[in-house]
Design a protein around this motif. Structure first.
Motif, PDB file in Angstrom:
ATOM      1  N   ARG A 171       0.980  -1.128   0.081  1.00 25.90           N
ATOM      2  CA  ARG A 171      -0.055   0.009   0.089  1.00 25.90           C
ATOM      3  C   ARG A 171       0.834   1.125   0.128  1.00 25.90           C
ATOM      4  O   ARG A 171       0.622   2.120  -0.619  1.00 25.90           O
ATOM      5  CB  ARG A 171      -1.021   0.038   1.128  1.00 25.90           C
ATOM      6  N   SER A 172       1.805   1.345   0.854  1.00 23.70           N
ATOM      7  CA  SER A 172       2.849   2.556   0.879  1.00 23.70           C
ATOM      8  C   SER A 172       3.654   2.661  -0.253  1.00 23.70           C
ATOM      9  O   SER A 172       3.916   3.683  -0.902  1.00 23.70           O
ATOM     10  CB  SER A 172       3.704   2.349   2.112  1.00 23.70           C
ATOM     11  N   VAL A 173       4.068   1.536  -0.963  1.00 21.26           N
ATOM     12  CA  VAL A 173       4.948   1.496  -2.362  1.00 21.26           C
ATOM     13  C   VAL A 173       4.144   2.218  -3.360  1.00 21.26           C
ATOM     14  O   VAL A 173       4.396   2.996  -4.030  1.00 21.26           O
ATOM     15  CB  VAL A 173       5.541   0.305  -2.690  1.00 21.26           C
ATOM     16  N   ARG A 174       2.811   1.659  -3.493  1.00 18.24           N
ATOM     17  CA  ARG A 174       1.728   2.309  -4.356  1.00 18.24           C
ATOM     18  C   ARG A 174       1.639   3.530  -4.447  1.00 18.24           C
ATOM     19  O   ARG A 174       1.550   4.633  -5.198  1.00 18.24           O
ATOM     20  CB  ARG A 174       0.392   1.330  -4.339  1.00 18.24           C
ATOM     21  N   ALA A 175       1.742   4.067  -2.977  1.00 15.14           N
ATOM     22  CA  ALA A 175       1.384   5.264  -2.640  1.00 15.14           C
ATOM     23  C   ALA A 175       2.586   6.377  -3.170  1.00 15.14           C
ATOM     24  O   ALA A 175       2.499   7.175  -3.686  1.00 15.14           O
ATOM     25  CB  ALA A 175       0.964   5.613  -1.191  1.00 15.14           C
ATOM     26  N   TRP A 203      -3.391  13.963  -2.166  1.00 14.54           N
ATOM     27  CA  TRP A 203      -3.339  12.494  -3.006  1.00 14.54           C
ATOM     28  C   TRP A 203      -3.971  11.436  -1.984  1.00 14.54           C
ATOM     29  O   TRP A 203      -4.659  10.470  -2.442  1.00 14.54           O
ATOM     30  CB  TRP A 203      -2.026  12.038  -3.422  1.00 14.54           C
ATOM     31  N   LEU A 204      -3.443  11.449  -0.702  1.00 11.32           N
ATOM     32  CA  LEU A 204      -3.911  10.360   0.235  1.00 11.32           C
ATOM     33  C   LEU A 204      -5.299  10.555   0.534  1.00 11.32           C
ATOM     34  O   LEU A 204      -5.738   9.627   0.728  1.00 11.32           O
ATOM     35  CB  LEU A 204      -3.027  10.503   1.491  1.00 11.32           C
ATOM     36  N   GLN A 205      -5.781  11.865   0.680  1.00 11.28           N
ATOM     37  CA  GLN A 205      -7.322  11.914   0.864  1.00 11.28           C
ATOM     38  C   GLN A 205      -8.165  11.014  -0.391  1.00 11.28           C
ATOM     39  O   GLN A 205      -9.273  10.668  -0.073  1.00 11.28           O
ATOM     40  CB  GLN A 205      -7.529  13.300   0.945  1.00 11.28           C
ATOM     41  N   ILE A 206      -7.713  11.258  -1.483  1.00 14.95           N
ATOM     42  CA  ILE A 206      -8.476  10.533  -2.502  1.00 14.95           C
ATOM     43  C   ILE A 206      -8.436   9.073  -2.493  1.00 14.95           C
ATOM     44  O   ILE A 206      -9.139   8.341  -2.876  1.00 14.95           O
ATOM     45  CB  ILE A 206      -7.897  11.161  -3.791  1.00 14.95           C
ATOM     46  N   HIS A 207      -6.893   8.598  -2.455  1.00 17.08           N
ATOM     47  CA  HIS A 207      -6.607   7.099  -2.782  1.00 17.08           C
ATOM     48  C   HIS A 207      -6.603   6.247  -1.574  1.00 17.08           C
ATOM     49  O   HIS A 207      -6.383   5.066  -1.728  1.00 17.08           O
ATOM     50  CB  HIS A 207      -5.236   7.219  -3.632  1.00 17.08           C
ATOM     51  N   VAL A 208      -6.525   6.860  -0.242  1.00 25.28           N
ATOM     52  CA  VAL A 208      -6.289   5.996   0.816  1.00 25.28           C
ATOM     53  C   VAL A 208      -7.407   6.009   1.989  1.00 25.28           C
ATOM     54  O   VAL A 208      -7.721   7.370   2.257  1.00 25.28           O
ATOM     55  CB  VAL A 208      -4.772   6.347   1.585  1.00 25.28           C
ATOM     56  N   ALA A 215      -0.604   5.975   8.824  1.00 28.27           N
ATOM     57  CA  ALA A 215       0.468   4.965   8.798  1.00 28.27           C
ATOM     58  C   ALA A 215       1.237   5.253   7.141  1.00 28.27           C
ATOM     59  O   ALA A 215       2.478   5.082   7.171  1.00 28.27           O
ATOM     60  CB  ALA A 215       0.120   3.469   8.789  1.00 28.27           C
ATOM     61  N   VAL A 216       0.544   5.380   6.338  1.00 27.77           N
ATOM     62  CA  VAL A 216       1.011   5.471   4.906  1.00 27.77           C
ATOM     63  C   VAL A 216       1.839   6.733   4.743  1.00 27.77           C
ATOM     64  O   VAL A 216       2.911   6.799   4.090  1.00 27.77           O
ATOM     65  CB  VAL A 216      -0.097   5.516   4.026  1.00 27.77           C
ATOM     66  N   MET A 217       1.303   7.716   5.543  1.00 27.70           N
ATOM     67  CA  MET A 217       2.283   9.205   5.518  1.00 27.70           C
ATOM     68  C   MET A 217       3.345   8.923   6.238  1.00 27.70           C
ATOM     69  O   MET A 217       4.502   9.395   5.778  1.00 27.70           O
ATOM     70  CB  MET A 217       1.388  10.305   5.963  1.00 27.70           C
ATOM     71  N   SER A 218       3.162   8.161   7.380  1.00 24.54           N
ATOM     72  CA  SER A 218       4.630   7.874   8.079  1.00 24.54           C
ATOM     73  C   SER A 218       5.765   7.017   7.234  1.00 24.54           C
ATOM     74  O   SER A 218       6.935   7.249   7.177  1.00 24.54           O
ATOM     75  CB  SER A 218       4.463   6.866   9.147  1.00 24.54           C
ATOM     76  N   ASP A 219       5.175   6.237   6.416  1.00 24.25           N
ATOM     77  CA  ASP A 219       6.099   5.451   5.503  1.00 24.25           C
ATOM     78  C   ASP A 219       6.559   6.125   4.377  1.00 24.25           C
ATOM     79  O   ASP A 219       7.757   6.092   4.174  1.00 24.25           O
ATOM     80  CB  ASP A 219       5.196   4.281   4.908  1.00 24.25           C
TER      81      ASP A 219
END
Length: 241
Positions: A171-175, A203-208, A215-219
């Motif tokens: 998930r994080s690599v795709r982001a 981008w995160l608000q749309i896709h995650v 957690a994705v933002m931290s990664d």
């Protein structure tokens, strides 16, 4: 190119204090664990240690006092869990390795993206020592030439090699790949100086999903630091040439 492959298990060293008639003795074994994602690891933090061991420990490399292998069986596992602190230490080792592998792979993925390709060397690959031996023993010229070409090809960067992505990091690599247009550049050379966080958050608000964004933002922040360091290393190496 990223290869979104999944590895279900990993190994980690476990240290257990075993009580004896004269005191305590430190013993070690290699646990073979089932990998879990972040959500399940957080859930397991609320589960009794022995129940966690039943879920995550799927094998071991263990020897007894006579240095004979201890088979991984339900009976031996039950006996092991009955040792004071054994289940707790096993879970702690698992939690540390399960998270550590995830972060390490994120850093490696970011460095790979930046252009640093660290491919595991092939122990059977042809090297200079093989080439010297071929010459010493009078190998045919065409074989020597072919071996020299293999060495030359093996020294080139693996431009098209795939990087195996840790399944918890998909998930994080795709982001990371999705926000690749959000880099900020500085100077005439267009040096990357960091991400545009307003664009990243949008981008995160749309896709995650909301509960996963932190957690994705931290990664992404971890990968950003690793990528910038790798890019700096590449730039310094180019300036020294």
């Amino acid at each position: 190119m990223f290869e979104l492959a999944r590895k279900e298990t990993f190994k980690a060293k476990v240290t257990v204090q075993v009580k004896t008639d004269s005191g305590w003795r430190e013993e070690h074994f290699i646990g073979i664990f089932k990998r879990v994602d972040d959500d399940r690891q957080r859930e397991l933090a609320e589960v009794p240690y022995k129940d966690v061991v039943d879920e995550i420990l799927i094998g071991w490399e263990m020897v007894d006092l006579q240095h004979k292998p201890v088979e991984f069986t339900p009976e031996n596992l039950a006996a092991f869990k009955s040792l004071p602190g054994a289940a707790r230490e096993t879970v702690i080792a698992f939690m540390s390795a399960n998270s550590g592998a995830k972060q390490k792979k994120l850093i490696e993925a970011a460095r790979w993206w930046a252009g640093i390709r660290q491919v595991q060397p092939d122990p059977w690959a042809v090297d200079e020592s093989v080439l010297e031996a071929m010459r010493a023993f009078g190998a045919p010229a065409e074989d020597i030439e072919r071996a020299a070409q293999l060495i030359e090809d093996g020294s080139k960067p693996a431009e098209h090699a795939a990087f195996e992505v840790h399944h918890d990091n998909m998930r994080s690599v795709r982001a990371w790949l999705g926000i690749s247009t959000q880099w900020q550049f500085a100077g005439m050379a267009g040096v990357r100086v960091g991400l545009n966080y307003a664009g990243v958050l949008a981008w995160l608000q749309i896709h995650v999903r909301p509960r996963l964004r932190r957690a994705v933002m931290s990664d992404i922040e971890l990968m950003e630091r690793a990528a910038l360091q790798a890019l700096n290393e590449i730039r310094e190496a180019e300036e020294q040439e």
